[in-house]
Design a protein around this motif. Structure first.
Motif, mmCIF file in Angstrom:
data_model
loop_
_atom_site.group_PDB
_atom_site.id
_atom_site.type_symbol
_atom_site.label_atom_id
_atom_site.label_comp_id
_atom_site.label_asym_id
_atom_site.label_seq_id
_atom_site.Cartn_x
_atom_site.Cartn_y
_atom_site.Cartn_z
ATOM 1 N N PRO A 225 0.814 -1.227 0.000
ATOM 2 C CA PRO A 225 0.000 0.000 0.000
ATOM 3 C C PRO A 225 0.845 1.273 0.000
ATOM 4 C CG PRO A 225 -0.801 -1.546 1.648
ATOM 5 C CD PRO A 225 0.500 -2.084 1.142
ATOM 6 N N TYR B 120 -5.952 -8.099 -3.509
ATOM 7 C CA TYR B 120 -5.443 -6.842 -4.055
ATOM 8 C C TYR B 120 -6.549 -5.817 -4.309
ATOM 9 C CZ TYR B 120 -2.921 -3.423 -6.777
ATOM 10 O OH TYR B 120 -2.377 -2.246 -7.217
ATOM 11 N N ASN C 154 -6.719 -3.024 -1.871
ATOM 12 C CA ASN C 154 -5.720 -1.973 -2.059
ATOM 13 C C ASN C 154 -6.100 -1.090 -3.241
ATOM 14 O OD1 ASN C 154 -2.937 -0.815 -1.523
ATOM 15 N ND2 ASN C 154 -2.683 -1.476 -3.639
#
Length: 144
Positions: A94, A125, A128
């Motif tokens: 991140p 993912y 994120n």
């Protein structure tokens, strides 16, 4: 993160028992908290709270240093702490992808680009990416 994985995860691959592997994971987490994340904060705080419209060259240079280190860490490896995904990757991803919104990762950083690409194929993912896209839009609007 360490506490949660240690307490609740039955799969130890994110934080293996081996002391050396743990030391490498800790090193990369300290890299994140001591170098990468502070570089992010030094750029984003003036944009968010002081209405800065540019990023100082010194801050850009600081991020490039972060990228240089990370590129070296990833040399010959798929993941930041070795041969498999660990908490180090979950910690750094991140921060690095958010830094990329502020100071684009140059194409010369093939290891970083490959690592982000590998991470982007993992099932988590999307969490994120959602925040990253929102951040990118907000920063682009503030810098415009």
């Amino acid at each position: 993160m360490i506490y949660l994985v240690t307490k609740y995860s039955k799969d130890r691959s994110l934080y293996p028992e081996d002391p050396f592997t743990r030391a490498v994971i800790h090193q990369k987490q300290h890299f994140d908290s001591g170098l990468a994340f502070p570089a992010f904060i030094r750029i984003v705080m003036p944009i968010l709270f002081e209405k800065a419209k540019t990023i100082p060259q010194s801050s850009i240079d600081e991020v490039v240093t972060v990228y240089d280190f990370l590129e070296t860490f990833l040399e010959g490896k798929n993941w930041v702490a070795g041969d498999f995904l660990t908490l180090a990757d979950l910690s750094l991803l991140p921060t690095i992808t958010t830094l990329d919104c502020l100071v684009a990762i140059d194409e010369k950083y093939l290891n970083i680009k490959g690592w982000i690409r590998r991470c982007s194929t993992l099932s988590w993912y999307h969490a994120n990416k959602k925040g990253l896209d929102e951040f990118r839009n907000r920063i682009n609007n503030l810098l415009a």
